[in-house]
Design a protein around this motif. Structure first.
Motif, mmCIF file in Angstrom:
data_model
loop_
_atom_site.group_PDB
_atom_site.id
_atom_site.type_symbol
_atom_site.label_atom_id
_atom_site.label_comp_id
_atom_site.label_asym_id
_atom_site.label_seq_id
_atom_site.Cartn_x
_atom_site.Cartn_y
_atom_site.Cartn_z
ATOM 1 N N GLU A 299 0.829 -1.202 0.000
ATOM 2 C CA GLU A 299 0.000 0.000 0.000
ATOM 3 C C GLU A 299 0.867 1.258 0.000
ATOM 4 N N LEU A 300 1.984 1.214 0.736
ATOM 5 C CA LEU A 300 2.905 2.343 0.763
ATOM 6 C C LEU A 300 3.456 2.611 -0.632
ATOM 7 N N PHE A 301 3.886 1.563 -1.324
ATOM 8 C CA PHE A 301 4.427 1.745 -2.667
ATOM 9 C C PHE A 301 3.338 2.159 -3.654
ATOM 10 N N ARG A 302 2.135 1.631 -3.475
ATOM 11 C CA ARG A 302 1.035 2.043 -4.362
ATOM 12 C C ARG A 302 0.734 3.527 -4.188
ATOM 13 N N SER A 303 0.712 3.982 -2.937
ATOM 14 C CA SER A 303 0.430 5.382 -2.667
ATOM 15 C C SER A 303 1.537 6.287 -3.202
ATOM 16 N N LEU A 304 2.798 5.876 -3.007
ATOM 17 C CA LEU A 304 3.910 6.665 -3.538
ATOM 18 C C LEU A 304 3.823 6.747 -5.056
ATOM 19 N N ASP A 305 3.442 5.640 -5.689
ATOM 20 C CA ASP A 305 3.309 5.618 -7.148
ATOM 21 C C ASP A 305 2.202 6.550 -7.605
ATOM 22 N N LEU B 51 7.330 -2.339 -5.876
ATOM 23 C CA LEU B 51 6.681 -1.461 -6.842
ATOM 24 C C LEU B 51 5.991 -2.282 -7.927
ATOM 25 N N SER B 52 6.659 -3.319 -8.419
ATOM 26 C CA SER B 52 6.080 -4.169 -9.450
ATOM 27 C C SER B 52 4.818 -4.854 -8.950
ATOM 28 N N GLN B 53 4.866 -5.361 -7.722
ATOM 29 C CA GLN B 53 3.702 -6.032 -7.149
ATOM 30 C C GLN B 53 2.552 -5.055 -6.908
ATOM 31 N N ALA B 54 2.891 -3.854 -6.442
ATOM 32 C CA ALA B 54 1.859 -2.850 -6.186
ATOM 33 C C ALA B 54 1.150 -2.468 -7.478
ATOM 34 N N ARG B 55 1.918 -2.334 -8.559
ATOM 35 C CA ARG B 55 1.324 -1.988 -9.853
ATOM 36 C C ARG B 55 0.495 -3.141 -10.404
ATOM 37 N N ALA B 56 0.962 -4.369 -10.202
ATOM 38 C CA ALA B 56 0.220 -5.529 -10.675
ATOM 39 C C ALA B 56 -1.123 -5.646 -9.968
ATOM 40 N N ALA B 57 -1.136 -5.302 -8.674
ATOM 41 C CA ALA B 57 -2.370 -5.402 -7.888
ATOM 42 C C ALA B 57 -3.417 -4.398 -8.336
ATOM 43 N N THR B 58 -2.962 -3.275 -8.906
ATOM 44 C CA THR B 58 -3.898 -2.231 -9.345
ATOM 45 C C THR B 58 -4.108 -2.241 -10.852
#
Length: 237
Positions: free
Chosen positions: A180-186, A215-222
Motif C-alpha cells: 500500500e505504501l508503494f502504491r500510494s507513492l506511485d 513497486l512491481s507487485q503494487a502496480r500488478a495489484a492495481t
C-alpha cells in the motif's frame, strides 16, 4: 513525452507565450503572490519561469509534490483550483494549478499560482477577537506540501510523510501495508523521476531489488502497466 518534433515545437510555443504572463500576474497581486510555470517534460528541473518568492522557487528547480501528483495522473489530470495548503514553514497558501495541454490533449506542463494568505487568516482571528466572537470561515489546509528546487528533497519528504501516516517503521509494516505504501507513492508520482526507486529504497532502508519488487507487485495489484526500471533510469517524463 513522445518526442514528436512538431508537438515539441507547439509545446515550446505555449511555454514561451505563457512565460511573458508570469511576471504580470504576480505583479497584479503583489509580494504575497508567486506564479510558477512548469514544463513537465523535465520533472527534475520543471520550473521554466517564476515570479514572486512565496515558496522560494527558482528557474531550473524541481516540481513540488502537487506537480508530481498531476504528472502521475497523466492526460487524465485536471485543473486544481482555489485549494489551500501549508508549507513546511507554516505559511498558509491559497493555490491553483492549471494544466497545460497540446493540440492532442496531452498534459505537458502547468501554470501555478500561490498566494500567501497567512496574514489574512491572522487578521481574521484578531478582528474576531476584538469583536468578541470566534473566527468564522477559516478554511483548513489539505495538508503540508513540500516545495523545493531539489527533487530529491521533495521525494524524501513524500516518503517520510507516508511513513508517518502509517505510524510504523518499515520493519513494523506487514506485506499488505508495504504494498500500500508503494502504491500510494506511485499514485503521488514519486516514481516518475529519475533514480526514485533507489532513493526510496535508501530512505526506507531496504535494497534496490526489494524496492523494485514491491513497486512491481503494487502496480500488478492495481492493474497499472509495470515498468519499474524506467522509473529510475529513464529519461524525462
Amino acid at each position: 513525452m513522445d518526442g514528436n518534433p512538431a508537438l515539441d515545437a507547439q509545446r515550446d510555443a505555449i511555454i514561451g507565450a505563457l512565460g511573458s504572463l508570469v511576471e504580470g500576474i504576480a505583479a497584479t497581486f503583489g509580494p504575497v503572490c508567486e506564479v510558477v510555470l512548469h514544463d513537465y517534460r523535465h520533472p527534475e528541473k520543471s520550473v521554466v519561469a517564476v515570479a514572486g518568492a512565496v515558496t522560494g522557487r527558482s528557474v531550473g528547480g524541481a516540481m513540488s509534490e502537487i506537480g508530481l501528483r498531476v504528472l502521475a495522473r497523466g492526460d487524465e489530470a485536471g485543473d486544481e483550483l482555489n485549494y489551500l495548503t501549508r508549507t513546511r514553514g507554516g505559511q498558509l497558501l491559497k493555490s491553483s494549478t492549471m494544466v497545460l495541454r497540446d493540440s492532442t490533449g496531452a498534459v505537458f506542463g502547468a501554470l501555478c499560482v500561490n498566494v500567501d494568505v497567512t496574514a489574512v487568516q491572522q487578521a481574521q482571528a484578531v478582528l474576531a477577537g476584538i469583536g468578541g466572537g470566534a473566527a468564522t470561515g477559516a478554511a483548513e489546509a489539505s495538508g503540508t506540501t513540500t516545495f523545493g528546487n531539489d527533487i530529491d528533497s521533495v521525494v524524501e519528504a513524500i516518503v517520510d510523510a507516508h511513513q508517518l501516516r502509517q505510524s510504523r517503521t518499515w520493519v513494523q509494516l506487514g506485506r499488505a501495508q508495504r504494498l500500500e505504501l508503494f502504491r500510494s507513492l506511485d499514485e503521488h508520482g514519486v516514481f516518475a523521476v529519475r533514480r526514485a526507486v533507489e532513493q526510496v529504497a535508501a530512505r526506507l532502508g531496504i535494497s534496490r531489488a526489494s524496492a523494485y519488487n514491491y513497486l512491481s507487485q503494487a502496480r500488478a495489484a492495481t492493474g497499472t502497466p509495470s515498468d519499474p526500471g524506467s522509473a529510475s533510469t529513464g529519461g524525462d517524463a
